[in-house]
Write an enzyme that holds these catalytic residues in place. Structure first.
Site, PDB file in Angstrom:
ATOM      1  N   LYS A 243       0.663 -14.335  -1.153  1.00  0.00           N
ATOM      2  CA  LYS A 243      -0.611 -13.542  -0.279  1.00  0.00           C
ATOM      3  C   LYS A 243      -1.794 -14.412  -0.096  1.00  0.00           C
ATOM      4  O   LYS A 243      -2.610 -14.969  -0.684  1.00  0.00           O
ATOM      5  CB  LYS A 243      -0.918 -12.488  -0.759  1.00  0.00           C
ATOM      6  CG  LYS A 243      -1.747 -11.283  -0.250  1.00  0.00           C
ATOM      7  CD  LYS A 243      -1.852 -10.266  -0.492  1.00  0.00           C
ATOM      8  CE  LYS A 243      -2.897  -9.143  -0.170  1.00  0.00           C
ATOM      9  NZ  LYS A 243      -2.862  -7.645  -0.524  1.00  0.00           N
ATOM     10  N   GLU A 329       0.651   8.169  -5.548  1.00  0.00           N
ATOM     11  CA  GLU A 329       0.314   9.159  -6.037  1.00  0.00           C
ATOM     12  C   GLU A 329       0.141  10.567  -6.160  1.00  0.00           C
ATOM     13  O   GLU A 329      -0.263  11.098  -6.686  1.00  0.00           O
ATOM     14  CB  GLU A 329      -0.456   9.509  -3.958  1.00  0.00           C
ATOM     15  CG  GLU A 329      -0.873   7.991  -3.333  1.00  0.00           C
ATOM     16  CD  GLU A 329       0.155   7.393  -2.959  1.00  0.00           C
ATOM     17  OE1 GLU A 329      -0.484   6.674  -1.814  1.00  0.00           O
ATOM     18  OE2 GLU A 329       1.117   7.521  -2.908  1.00  0.00           O
ATOM     19  N   ARG A 357       0.772  13.030   0.224  1.00  0.00           N
ATOM     20  CA  ARG A 357       1.656  12.122  -0.242  1.00  0.00           C
ATOM     21  C   ARG A 357       2.126  13.240  -1.704  1.00  0.00           C
ATOM     22  O   ARG A 357       3.348  13.180  -2.230  1.00  0.00           O
ATOM     23  CB  ARG A 357       1.735  10.749  -0.551  1.00  0.00           C
ATOM     24  CG  ARG A 357       1.441   9.553   0.335  1.00  0.00           C
ATOM     25  CD  ARG A 357       1.864   9.011  -0.058  1.00  0.00           C
ATOM     26  NE  ARG A 357       3.223   8.427   0.597  1.00  0.00           N
ATOM     27  CZ  ARG A 357       4.273   6.942   0.512  1.00  0.00           C
ATOM     28  NH1 ARG A 357       2.600   6.324   0.072  1.00  0.00           N
ATOM     29  NH2 ARG A 357       4.616   6.760   0.669  1.00  0.00           N
TER      30      ARG A 357
END
Length: 592
Positions: A243, A329, A357
């Site tokens: 990243k 979640e 969600r």
């Protein structure tokens, strides 16, 4: 020669000699850095997928072959290579291109993605559809930046592993990160696969595993993809990327450079400055630490949003009571329910759009059992540049219909702190919604005491006549301004559930008409709750309900978006005039 200037679609890319692709990758990475530093956006995740995007479009016959990018915030290189290079300066701006894949934006965006972990399910559906139609096209799911930690990915893998004769490839973009550093047992497993790629979980599930492959080495990546393209059946390629690749500052601090505003790449992001007013996330983070110091039962949970939800200091001060469960979640909410059932006092910090969600868990695992869980709902209402996928427009409507749920909306920073205390001390499920950023106006003094608000009680902040405006949460400031202009009464309702029925009855008795204002979906929202309360009480009174309209509101400056839907002071006043005309008090002022 700038190779990038000659690429308007993937077919142009496929005409390049392999030897030029490394140069192209260097140019594309530089272009992305320059573009994002001018508009703001997701930087480090996109710097990490440059070679992967090039290799996928070079090997596969896109858009005939379909690529689903997940999480969608790693798709900028894909956007540039698929005809949107000249529009990157409009990224996430009002009227400009989205920061995520969108089907309406390009034929190459075969599936819209912004919430994580949807790609394998979607790509599997596409692969099955191609098989049913007799097509020999491929479906590719690029699952990365933490997206493999969510249960939905494994539901899809479970289904895909027994599918036969499909052209399905899952590319696991393993960068050892989500937004924060990756957590959980899967992270450790992927580390083992990198070091010793023998039997894997994915192989046991029925996918043909290949890799790991250096995701920045085109000479390794392209042959690997080309080989897999020739095979039938579900495949998984494990690609290892970094990243922030290619920009030293982003490589060193990938979390800080995950999402940025505008900045000078030569200087890097400026040092964090103390805001004139604290952001709501700061208010929450301070409250969380203060309340935890008083109550050893408090535990805090986040689904991979430690920084975004303002929990860094809590994690440092109370590491044993901090739980980052990854992008999961549903698990976060049921995990909180388990903690509460065992006598702890869990606080779940979650964005409004991500709470969607976990709706079944909220009902079945928390509210149905009346468990003592506090929900700190960040990013309630419009969120600006992230657009419709991240806007918290629906939490009022989907929370207020749940039995046992207490729901409050904060109008300013101090009220937010007091509401969090109220929610925490309430013996049952309770939620406080608050917007992104700081409060409106000049700000208020934030009290250090942990004082609750009287349960279910609103307050009148401005006395007028004719019209009473019932403001919820962030809409208090523009409602006060509109009330001043119109000579109207303005009430800060504070509670959505339970409503202050005594106050509503009083306002209905003393005024000709009522107006509700909320930064949430008007359908089924707080205004609907007021209408239901009036109906139940047998009160017949003209009522105007103002809120977000029945459409998905695109990305742009939040203030401009609120103005466009009539939820700024001018829009509120105009709507009231259009519906009711000017109040007697205002007419008297003009006459004077």
């Amino acid at each position: 020669m700038n190779l990038l200037d000659a690429i308007d679609e993937p077919a142009d890319l496929r005409r390049l000699p392999r030897a030029q692709l490394t140069v192209l990758a260097r140019q594309l990475r530089r272009f992305l850095l320059d573009a994002v530093c001018r508009t703001g956006g997701h930087l480090s995740s996109n710097l990490g997928t440059v070679e992967l995007a090039i290799a996928l479009h070079y090997v596969f016959d896109t858009p005939r072959d379909r690529i689903v990018w997940d999480v969608g915030h790693q798709s900028y290189a894909h956007k540039v290579l698929t005809g949107r290079r000249t529009r990157m300066h409009t990224l996430r701006q009002l009227g400009g291109i989205s920061g995520f894949p969108r089907r309406s934006e390009s034929i190459h965006d075969c599936f819209g993605t912004a919430h994580s972990s949807t790609s394998i399910s979607a790509a599997l559906g596409m692969a099955e559809a191609a098989k049913l139609r007799g097509e020999d096209s491929h479906a590719v799911a690029v699952c990365g930046d933490g997206a493999m930690s969510a249960g939905l990915a494994y539901e899809a893998l479970n289904n895909a592993g027994v599918a036969q004769d499909l052209r399905l490839l899952v590319v696991l973009n393993d960068n050892d990160m989500s937004i924060s550093p990756a957590v959980g047992a899967l992270t450790r497993a992927l580390q083992r696969y990198r070091e010793q790629p023998s039997a894997t979980l994915f192989g046991e599930l029925g996918l043909q595993y290949a890799g790991p492959v250096d995701g920045h080495d085109l000479d390794a990546l392209i042959p690997a993809l080309a080989s897999l393209r020739q095979r039938r059946g579900p495949q998984l390629l494990h690609v290892v990327t970094r990243k922030g690749k290619g920009y030293e500052r982003a490589e060193a601090e990938p979390t800080r450079y995950h999402g940025t505003g505008k900045f000078d790449p030569a200087q890097g992001l400026p040092a964090a400055s103390k805001l004139a007013r604290p952001a709501y996330t700061d208010i929450f983070g301070d409250w969380l630490c203060d309340m935890a110091a008083q109550d050893q039962r408090l535990v805090a949970i986040t689904p991979a949003m430690r920084e975004g939800s303002g929990m860094v200091r809590f994690a440092q001060m109370f590491p044993s009571r901090f739980f980052d469960v990854g992008i999961a979640e549903q698990h976060a909410v049921t995990f909180a329910g388990g903690l509460a059932a065992a006598g702890m006092k869990p606080v779940v910090a979650i964005y409004s759009t991500f709470l969607q969600r976990a709706y079944d868990q909220l009902i079945h695992d928390v509210a149905l059992q009346n468990l003592d869980v506090t929900f700190a709902i960040d990013r309630a209402g419009l969120v600006g540049a992230d657009g419709a996928t991240h806007a918290g427009n629906y939490d009022i409507a989907f929370l207020r219909c749940i039995p046992n749920m207490l729901l409050m909306a904060a109008a300013d920073e101090n009220e937010c702190r007091r509401m969090l205390t109220t929610a925490y001390r309430h013996a049952g499920p309770a939620a406080v919604r608050y917007p992104r950023g700081s409060g409106s106006g000049s700000g208020v003094a934030v009290e250090r005491a942990l004082e609750p608000i009287p349960l279910g009680r609103g307050e009148i902040l401005r006395r007028g006549s004719g019209t009473a405006i019932l403001a919820f949460g962030s809409m208090l400031a523009p409602s006060l301004a509109a009330g001043l202009e119109l000579g109207a009464t303005v009430a800060n309702m504070r509670f959505i559930k339970p409503l202050d029925l005594e106050l509503i009855t009083l306002l209905a008795r003393e005024h000709r008409q009522l107006v509700t204002v909320e930064e949430g979906a008007a359908m089924g929202g707080a205004g609907s709750a007021v209408a239901e309360a009036l109906l139940a009480a047998g009160i017949v009174k003209p009522l105007l309900t103002l809120g977000l309209p029945d459409l998905f509101i695109e990305h742009g400056d939040p203030a401009a978006l609120l103005g466009a839907v009539g939820l700024d002071a001018a829009g509120i006043a105009a709507a009231i005039r259009q519906r009711f005309g000017m109040s007697e008090a205002r007419l008297a002022v003009h006459a004077g």
